[in-house]
Design a protein around this motif. Structure first.
Motif, PDB file in Angstrom:
ATOM      1  N   GLU A  36      23.309  11.862 -34.766  1.00  0.00           N
ATOM      2  CA  GLU A  36      22.238  10.682 -35.012  1.00  0.00           C
ATOM      3  C   GLU A  36      21.784   9.545 -33.642  1.00  0.00           C
ATOM      4  O   GLU A  36      20.465   9.200 -33.894  1.00  0.00           O
ATOM      5  CB  GLU A  36      22.828  10.353 -35.716  1.00  0.00           C
ATOM      6  CG  GLU A  36      22.595  11.591 -37.381  1.00  0.00           C
ATOM      7  CD  GLU A  36      22.545  11.127 -38.680  1.00  0.00           C
ATOM      8  OE1 GLU A  36      22.051  11.387 -39.566  1.00  0.00           O
ATOM      9  OE2 GLU A  36      23.403  10.440 -38.751  1.00  0.00           O
ATOM     10  N   SER A  37      22.387   9.651 -33.045  1.00  0.00           N
ATOM     11  CA  SER A  37      22.356   8.165 -31.644  1.00  0.00           C
ATOM     12  C   SER A  37      21.538   8.688 -30.656  1.00  0.00           C
ATOM     13  O   SER A  37      20.809   8.222 -29.999  1.00  0.00           O
ATOM     14  CB  SER A  37      23.922   7.767 -31.450  1.00  0.00           C
ATOM     15  OG  SER A  37      24.891   7.100 -32.642  1.00  0.00           O
ATOM     16  N   TYR A  38      21.706  10.116 -30.735  1.00  0.00           N
ATOM     17  CA  TYR A  38      20.736  10.967 -29.357  1.00  0.00           C
ATOM     18  C   TYR A  38      20.141  11.245 -29.782  1.00  0.00           C
ATOM     19  O   TYR A  38      20.455  13.062 -29.952  1.00  0.00           O
ATOM     20  CB  TYR A  38      21.917  11.500 -28.224  1.00  0.00           C
ATOM     21  CG  TYR A  38      23.169  10.088 -28.258  1.00  0.00           C
ATOM     22  CD1 TYR A  38      22.720   9.496 -26.721  1.00  0.00           C
ATOM     23  CD2 TYR A  38      24.518   9.989 -27.832  1.00  0.00           C
ATOM     24  CE1 TYR A  38      23.277   8.307 -26.375  1.00  0.00           C
ATOM     25  CE2 TYR A  38      24.873   8.954 -27.730  1.00  0.00           C
ATOM     26  CZ  TYR A  38      24.695   7.972 -26.834  1.00  0.00           C
ATOM     27  OH  TYR A  38      25.310   6.891 -26.355  1.00  0.00           O
ATOM     28  N   VAL A  41      21.531  17.607 -34.193  1.00  0.00           N
ATOM     29  CA  VAL A  41      21.856  16.932 -36.218  1.00  0.00           C
ATOM     30  C   VAL A  41      20.730  17.021 -36.842  1.00  0.00           C
ATOM     31  O   VAL A  41      19.453  16.270 -36.792  1.00  0.00           O
ATOM     32  CB  VAL A  41      22.708  15.505 -36.450  1.00  0.00           C
ATOM     33  CG1 VAL A  41      22.620  15.451 -38.250  1.00  0.00           C
ATOM     34  CG2 VAL A  41      24.111  15.295 -35.593  1.00  0.00           C
ATOM     35  N   PRO A  42      20.157  18.039 -37.835  1.00  0.00           N
ATOM     36  CA  PRO A  42      19.027  18.338 -38.291  1.00  0.00           C
ATOM     37  C   PRO A  42      18.662  16.594 -38.965  1.00  0.00           C
ATOM     38  O   PRO A  42      19.900  16.384 -39.771  1.00  0.00           O
ATOM     39  CB  PRO A  42      18.982  19.631 -39.262  1.00  0.00           C
ATOM     40  CG  PRO A  42      20.500  19.954 -38.639  1.00  0.00           C
ATOM     41  CD  PRO A  42      21.312  19.220 -38.048  1.00  0.00           C
ATOM     42  N   PRO A  43      17.833  16.313 -39.311  1.00  0.00           N
ATOM     43  CA  PRO A  43      17.349  15.555 -39.855  1.00  0.00           C
ATOM     44  C   PRO A  43      17.256  15.273 -40.887  1.00  0.00           C
ATOM     45  O   PRO A  43      17.011  16.451 -41.399  1.00  0.00           O
ATOM     46  CB  PRO A  43      16.175  13.904 -39.456  1.00  0.00           C
ATOM     47  CG  PRO A  43      16.084  15.002 -37.756  1.00  0.00           C
ATOM     48  CD  PRO A  43      16.928  16.785 -37.964  1.00  0.00           C
ATOM     49  N   VAL A  44      17.373  14.165 -41.550  1.00  0.00           N
ATOM     50  CA  VAL A  44      17.706  14.143 -43.185  1.00  0.00           C
ATOM     51  C   VAL A  44      16.185  14.443 -43.560  1.00  0.00           C
ATOM     52  O   VAL A  44      15.373  14.087 -42.936  1.00  0.00           O
ATOM     53  CB  VAL A  44      17.132  12.608 -44.008  1.00  0.00           C
ATOM     54  CG1 VAL A  44      17.531  12.177 -45.609  1.00  0.00           C
ATOM     55  CG2 VAL A  44      18.709  12.189 -43.610  1.00  0.00           C
ATOM     56  N   GLY A  45      15.951  15.464 -44.357  1.00  0.00           N
ATOM     57  CA  GLY A  45      14.754  16.277 -44.740  1.00  0.00           C
ATOM     58  C   GLY A  45      13.932  17.780 -44.133  1.00  0.00           C
ATOM     59  O   GLY A  45      13.162  18.092 -44.813  1.00  0.00           O
ATOM     60  N   VAL A  60      30.881  13.503 -34.939  1.00  0.00           N
ATOM     61  CA  VAL A  60      30.028  14.243 -34.713  1.00  0.00           C
ATOM     62  C   VAL A  60      28.671  14.240 -35.808  1.00  0.00           C
ATOM     63  O   VAL A  60      27.314  14.013 -34.497  1.00  0.00           O
ATOM     64  CB  VAL A  60      30.314  15.644 -35.582  1.00  0.00           C
ATOM     65  CG1 VAL A  60      29.443  16.607 -35.013  1.00  0.00           C
ATOM     66  CG2 VAL A  60      31.233  16.256 -34.406  1.00  0.00           C
ATOM     67  N   LEU A  61      28.620  13.560 -36.243  1.00  0.00           N
ATOM     68  CA  LEU A  61      27.245  12.542 -37.439  1.00  0.00           C
ATOM     69  C   LEU A  61      26.964  11.386 -36.233  1.00  0.00           C
ATOM     70  O   LEU A  61      25.397  11.600 -36.152  1.00  0.00           O
ATOM     71  CB  LEU A  61      27.749  12.660 -38.519  1.00  0.00           C
ATOM     72  CG  LEU A  61      26.142  12.224 -39.666  1.00  0.00           C
ATOM     73  CD1 LEU A  61      25.527  13.435 -40.098  1.00  0.00           C
ATOM     74  CD2 LEU A  61      26.747  11.909 -40.895  1.00  0.00           C
ATOM     75  N   HIS A  62      27.471  10.397 -36.362  1.00  0.00           N
ATOM     76  CA  HIS A  62      27.122   9.249 -35.505  1.00  0.00           C
ATOM     77  C   HIS A  62      26.357  10.330 -34.133  1.00  0.00           C
ATOM     78  O   HIS A  62      25.504   9.665 -33.759  1.00  0.00           O
ATOM     79  CB  HIS A  62      28.972   9.024 -35.325  1.00  0.00           C
ATOM     80  CG  HIS A  62      27.783   7.539 -34.773  1.00  0.00           C
ATOM     81  ND1 HIS A  62      26.867   5.483 -35.005  1.00  0.00           N
ATOM     82  CD2 HIS A  62      28.265   7.160 -33.167  1.00  0.00           C
ATOM     83  CE1 HIS A  62      26.849   5.552 -34.220  1.00  0.00           C
ATOM     84  NE2 HIS A  62      27.793   6.022 -32.593  1.00  0.00           N
ATOM     85  N   ILE A  63      27.140  10.464 -33.028  1.00  0.00           N
ATOM     86  CA  ILE A  63      27.107  10.593 -31.974  1.00  0.00           C
ATOM     87  C   ILE A  63      25.867  11.942 -32.159  1.00  0.00           C
ATOM     88  O   ILE A  63      24.250  11.338 -31.521  1.00  0.00           O
ATOM     89  CB  ILE A  63      27.837  11.431 -30.989  1.00  0.00           C
ATOM     90  CG1 ILE A  63      29.067  10.486 -31.332  1.00  0.00           C
ATOM     91  CG2 ILE A  63      27.109  11.897 -30.050  1.00  0.00           C
ATOM     92  CD1 ILE A  63      30.084  11.201 -30.698  1.00  0.00           C
TER      93      ILE A  63
END
Ligand SMILES: N[C@@H](CCC(=O)N[C@@H](CS)C(=O)NCC(=O)O)C(=O)O
Length: 204
Positions: free
Chosen positions: A72-74, A80-84, A67-70
Motif C-alpha cells: 500500500e505504500s507503493y 495489493v488490490p485497493p479496498v473496494g 506485505v500489506l503495508h509495503i
C-alpha cells in the motif's frame, strides 16, 4: 527510508520481495538470530525477523502486515488490490491464510522441539504440523486452478509470500509431485527479476 532487520533465508524474504517488486529503496540490517544483540532486542522485544522500522520510526512486526503495508505504500506497483476492488477480499484471505496457517505450521514442523515443555513431545508436534501442511497445500493447489497466480491472472503480494513458504518445505520434491500447479507457481514467481534478486540475496 524503511529499515528492514533481516536474516538470509528467513521470513524477511517476504518484505524484501515486496520492496524489490516495488523498486523501492530500503535499508537492510543483518540480524544473527543465534546471538540476538541488545540493540536488536531493544527495537523488537520479540527478537524475530522480519522487523520493519517505518519512515516515521514506528515498529512493524509480522510478515503479513509488512506485505500489506509495503504494497500500500507503493501503489504504482499494484501488488495489493485497493479496498473496494474485486480482488481485495481474496487477497486478504490468502495473506492471512498463509501467515496464520502455512507459516505457523512450518514453524511448528521445523522447530517442533521448542513447541512444548514436555519431554518427547516433538515427534507428535512435527507429525501434526506435517498433516496440517498437507491439508493447506491441497487447498492452495486447488486455488491455483486455473492460476497462474493465487488471485488468478493478477500477480499480487501473496504470490511471493507463497513462494517463500513453499521453498521452506521439508520435502519439496514430494510436495511438487503431489501439487504440480504449486510447482508451476514456484518456478514462475522465481523467474521474476525482482524475486531472482531476492533469491540470490537469501541463498535460496
Ligand atoms: N509471525 C511472525 C513470525 C516470525 C518468525 O518466527 N521469524 C523467525 C525466522 S523465520 C524468527 O525470527 N525466529 C527466531 C525466534 O523466534 O527466536 C511473522 O510472520 O513475521
Amino acid at each position: 527510508m524503511h529499515k528492514l532487520y533481516r536474516t538470509a533465508g528467513a521470513g524477511s524474504i517476504a518484505p524484501e520481495a515486496m520492496f524489490e517488486e516495488a523498486g523501492a529503496e530500503y535499508e537492510m540490517i543483518e540480524v544473527d538470530l543465534s546471538a540476538k544483540s541488545p540493540d536488536f532486542l531493544a527495537v523488537n522485544p520479540l527478537g524475530q525477523v522480519p522487523t520493519l522500522v517505518l519512515e516515521n520510526g514506528a515498529l512493524l512486526t509480522e510478515s503479513a502486515a509488512m506485505v500489506l503495508h509495503i504494497g500500500e505504500s507503493y501503489p504504482d506497483a499494484a501488488l495489493v488490490p485497493p479496498v473496494g476492488c474485486p480482488g481485495r477480499p481474496a487477497f486478504c484471505r490468502w495473506l492471512f491464510f498463509l501467515s496464520a496457517n502455512v507459516y505457523n505450521a512450518t514453524l511448528r514442523f521445523i522447530y517442533a522441539d521448542r513447541m512444548s515443555t514436555e519431554e518427547g513431545a516433538a515427534a507428535g508436534i512435527r507429525a501434526a504440523a506435517a498433516r496440517d501442511l498437507d491439508g493447506y497445500f491441497d487447498i492452495l493447489e486447488n486455488t491455483l486452478d486455473p492460476g497462474p497466480h493465487l488471485l488468478g491472472e493478477r500477480y499480487t503480494g501473496v504470490d511471493p509470500y507463497l513462494w517463500m513458504l513453499t521453498g521452506w518445505q521439508d520435502d519439496v520434491d514430494a510436495l511438487f509431485a503431489r501439487c504440480p500447479r504449486l510447482k508451476g507457481h514456484y518456478d514462475r514467481v522465481g523467474e521474476r527479476p525482482a524475486i531472482a534478486r531476492v533469491a540470490a540475496a537469501n541463498g535460496v
